[in-house]
Design an enzyme around this catalytic site. Structure first.
Site, PDB file in Angstrom:
ATOM      1  N   TYR A 155      12.152  47.751 -38.553  1.00  0.00           N
ATOM      2  CA  TYR A 155      11.719  48.057 -39.959  1.00  0.00           C
ATOM      3  C   TYR A 155      11.794  49.520 -40.007  1.00  0.00           C
ATOM      4  O   TYR A 155      12.332  50.144 -41.079  1.00  0.00           O
ATOM      5  CB  TYR A 155      10.422  47.647 -40.171  1.00  0.00           C
ATOM      6  CG  TYR A 155       9.799  47.952 -41.416  1.00  0.00           C
ATOM      7  CD1 TYR A 155       9.811  47.756 -42.642  1.00  0.00           C
ATOM      8  CD2 TYR A 155       8.794  49.322 -41.278  1.00  0.00           C
ATOM      9  CE1 TYR A 155       9.242  47.912 -43.567  1.00  0.00           C
ATOM     10  CE2 TYR A 155       8.085  49.848 -42.460  1.00  0.00           C
ATOM     11  CZ  TYR A 155       8.316  49.177 -43.701  1.00  0.00           C
ATOM     12  OH  TYR A 155       7.829  49.511 -44.853  1.00  0.00           O
ATOM     13  N   SER A 182       8.769  54.930 -45.165  1.00  0.00           N
ATOM     14  CA  SER A 182       7.677  54.849 -44.382  1.00  0.00           C
ATOM     15  C   SER A 182       7.461  55.905 -43.317  1.00  0.00           C
ATOM     16  O   SER A 182       8.677  56.493 -42.897  1.00  0.00           O
ATOM     17  CB  SER A 182       7.805  53.375 -43.840  1.00  0.00           C
ATOM     18  OG  SER A 182       6.726  53.471 -42.650  1.00  0.00           O
TER      19      SER A 182
END
Length: 250
Positions: free
Chosen positions: A156, A142
């Site tokens: 995350y 990501s």
């Protein structure tokens, strides 16, 4: 024909990737944790376009289930050629000061430990030193691993930072064994995952902020799948240990 395993393939980027890999001639293992109906719909869609696929349940955070997943692949008469580590989880947006140890453990169990376990089992099957034919591993990281996701998902983001380290380190370990390891780092993509974090309209909110996304829009799952499938292909035969940032310029 070779096998391609896509984890978390019942929706979003995983679904789009499974469809595109099938178009490239792979028999695709559509992994899911709990969305059995959606996974079967992916399989049906692949078969409708003339491809070959099957669904296989496993929570990659659980080592025993990962072992069972790869044992299911071993039952096929086709070698594993591609692993796409796409499965990932996040929880409701919050600041670091409000994080619990339980949440951290759950995020890292799937996003980090699960990815490591799948890589471990894939290498055992792909590496030439084990009698394998080589292969490609693509980790779906990501842009948050670079940007930190402050105020929302630092946990995350940290898990994806660990995945980036896995990508680089493993690529160097297995480069001489016929295995390429690369990563795609998506930005704000229209997937159902944002609802998991409590804000289904997150991509549109950010896209509307001046300068937040240089290209001025969110991305589509199919756009990320294109990058993943390219890294899996022979067109990327001299590419390993690298990262494609697919984040609209962020």
């Amino acid at each position: 024909m070779r096998l391609a395993l896509v984890t978390g393939a019942s929706r979003g980027i995983g679904r789009a990737t499974a469809l595109k890999l099938a178009q490239q001639g792979y028999r695709v293992a559509v992994n899911y944790r709990k969305r059995a109906q959606e996974a079967q719909q992916v399989v049906a869609a692949i078969r409708e376009q003339g491809g070959d696929a099957f669904a296989v349940q496993a929570d990659i955070a659980d080592e025993a289930q990962v072992m069972a997943l790869f044992q299911r692949l071993d039952e096929e008469d086709k070698p594993l050629g591609v692993l796409v580590n796409n499965a990932g989880i996040l929880f409701t947006q919050c600041r670091v000061e409000d994080l619990s140890a339980e949440r951290l453990q759950r995020v890292f169990a799937t996003n980090v430990t699960g990815a490591f376990l799948c890589c471990r089992e894939a290498v055992k099957r792909m590496a030439t030193q084990h009698g394998g034919l080589g292969g490609a591993i693509i980790n779906v990281s990501s842009a948050a691993s670079r940007l930190g996701a402050p105020g929302e998902y630092v946990d995350y983001a940290a898990s994806k930072g660990a995945m980036d380290a896995l990508t680089k380190g493993l690529s160097l370990e297995v480069a001489a064994q016929g295995i390429r390891v690369n990563s795609v780092r998506p930005g704000f993509i229209y997937t159902e995952m944002h609802a998991d974090g409590g804000e289904p309209g997150r991509v549109d909110r950010v896209a509307a902020m001046a300068g937040a996304i240089p290209m001025g829009r969110g991305g589509e799952a199919e756009e990320i799948a294109e990058a993943i499938v390219w890294l899996a292909s022979e067109a990327a035969s001299y590419v390993t240990g690298t990262f494609i940032d697919a984040a609209g310029g962020r």
